[in-house]
Write a protein that holds these residues in place. Structure first.
Motif, PDB file in Angstrom:
ATOM      1  N   ALA A 113       0.846  -1.191   0.000  1.00 21.31           N
ATOM      2  CA  ALA A 113       0.000   0.000   0.000  1.00 21.31           C
ATOM      3  C   ALA A 113       0.881   1.240   0.000  1.00 21.31           C
ATOM      4  O   ALA A 113       1.849   1.314   0.763  1.00 21.31           O
ATOM      5  N   ALA A 114       0.551   2.181  -0.871  1.00 21.36           N
ATOM      6  CA  ALA A 114       1.322   3.423  -1.003  1.00 21.36           C
ATOM      7  C   ALA A 114       2.793   3.138  -1.257  1.00 21.36           C
ATOM      8  O   ALA A 114       3.674   3.853  -0.777  1.00 21.36           O
ATOM      9  N   GLY A 115       3.065   2.065  -1.986  1.00 20.50           N
ATOM     10  CA  GLY A 115       4.432   1.712  -2.327  1.00 20.50           C
ATOM     11  C   GLY A 115       5.195   0.981  -1.242  1.00 20.50           C
ATOM     12  O   GLY A 115       6.376   0.674  -1.422  1.00 20.50           O
ATOM     13  N   VAL A 116       4.554   0.680  -0.104  1.00 22.44           N
ATOM     14  CA  VAL A 116       5.203  -0.020   1.001  1.00 22.44           C
ATOM     15  C   VAL A 116       4.655  -1.443   1.064  1.00 22.44           C
ATOM     16  O   VAL A 116       3.436  -1.645   1.100  1.00 22.44           O
ATOM     17  N   SER A 117       5.539  -2.424   1.081  1.00 17.23           N
ATOM     18  CA  SER A 117       5.143  -3.826   1.100  1.00 17.23           C
ATOM     19  C   SER A 117       5.539  -4.457   2.421  1.00 17.23           C
ATOM     20  O   SER A 117       6.680  -4.293   2.891  1.00 17.23           O
ATOM     21  N   GLY A 118       4.596  -5.175   3.057  1.00 18.96           N
ATOM     22  CA  GLY A 118       4.902  -5.837   4.318  1.00 18.96           C
ATOM     23  C   GLY A 118       3.634  -6.328   5.004  1.00 18.96           C
ATOM     24  O   GLY A 118       2.574  -6.451   4.387  1.00 18.96           O
ATOM     25  N   ILE A 119       3.767  -6.585   6.321  1.00 21.23           N
ATOM     26  CA  ILE A 119       2.660  -7.095   7.130  1.00 21.23           C
ATOM     27  C   ILE A 119       2.034  -5.939   7.901  1.00 21.23           C
ATOM     28  O   ILE A 119       2.736  -5.150   8.541  1.00 21.23           O
ATOM     29  N   VAL A 120       0.704  -5.836   7.855  1.00 22.39           N
ATOM     30  CA  VAL A 120       0.000  -4.775   8.574  1.00 22.39           C
ATOM     31  C   VAL A 120       0.021  -5.073  10.073  1.00 22.39           C
ATOM     32  O   VAL A 120      -0.457  -6.113  10.509  1.00 22.39           O
TER      33      VAL A 120
END
Length: 272
Positions: free
Chosen positions: A130-137
């Motif tokens: 999301a918004a160019g950031v990839s990872g775990i929420v």
């Protein structure tokens, strides 16, 4: 000099005693109202928890109820004290407009956060980009979301930026495709190579059988034939399958003794 006690009694009876009674009534309202507000909020929280409402939504409603009920309690106290609440409400509205203009960005993030909770494009624990950031929420907050990237960095992104951009949720579907490729040299038997790669990639741990792993011709280039090798797995096994899949491709190439892909050029000499 004599003191006119009758005037003092008049002031006390006319002003001080009524104001003292109003002050006591306002204090009683504040204390009793505090108990009522806490009881109402606790009851609402229990009801939402029983209905399995998202924890982020519970926090939103909790904050909203606390502010709204406290403002209502304050207006009730001012009414008991004899303060004109209509002018106070107008002043409060004007202050709200001024604060909203000054905090337009924060309010935009807050509004986007409300939509994120209502529309639920992702939840805590999902793997997203999301918004160019990839990872775990890790957290969905009032003004921003916290995402932990694969390299161990926690990034807080404004809700408005997330909501106004594309959101990729990798955890919604039960499987995720892993895109690998294998470059074949000129002269390699393509059909045999595809069969060997399909058998090898199916044996990789955590590769699912449905959908079946795909090994097909992706393109032809100056080095030879480029194969697409596409197994599927659960999202939590993505990188394990990615790396193990590349290892299997290397093992098959070594076992089959495939030549190193290289460009072939043809030089023709034309007589003048």
């Amino acid at each position: 000099m004599t003191v006119d006690l009758s005037k003092i009694d008049l002031i006390v009876d006319t002003y001080l005693i009524p104001f003292g009674l109003k002050l006591m009534a306002a204090a009683a309202i504040w204390v009793a109202g505090g108990f009522v507000i806490r009881g109402v909020i606790a009851g609402v929280n229990r009801a939402m928890a029983a209905k399995a409402v998202d924890p982020t939504m519970i926090r939103y409603l909790d904050s909203f109820l606390r502010v709204a009920l406290r403002i209502g309690l304050l207006l009730a106290m001012l009414g008991v004290l004899g303060v004109e609440t209509t002018s106070f409400a107008a002043l409060l509205a004007a202050a709200g407009v001024a604060i909203g203009a000054a905090w337009a960005g924060l309010l935009a993030n807050f509004a986007a956060g409300v939509f994120l909770v209502i529309l639920r494009p992702f939840k805590v624990g999902d793997a997203v980009m999301a918004a160019g950031v990839s990872g775990i929420v890790k957290e969905i907050g009032l003004f921003g979301c916290t995402i932990e990237t694969g390299d161990g960095v926690r990034v807080t992104v404004g809700n408005n930026k997330i909501f106004s951009d594309s959101i990729f949720n990798y955890s919604v579907n039960p499987t995720r495709r892993v895109d690998l490729s294998c470059q074949l040299a000129h002269g390699v038997d393509v059909a045999r190579a595809m069969e060997a790669l399909r058998a090898a990639i199916t044996a990789v741990p955590n590769v699912v059988t449905e959908p079946k792993p795909v090994v097909e011709i992706l393109s032809f280039n100056v080095n030879g034939t480029l194969l697409a090798v596409r197994p599927s797995c659960a999202n939590e096994h993505y990188w394990q399958v990615y790396f193990d899949g590349n290892k299997k491709i290397a093992e098959v190439a070594l076992r089959e003794n495939w030549p190193v892909p290289e460009q072939h050029s043809v030089v023709r000499q034309v007589s003048p």
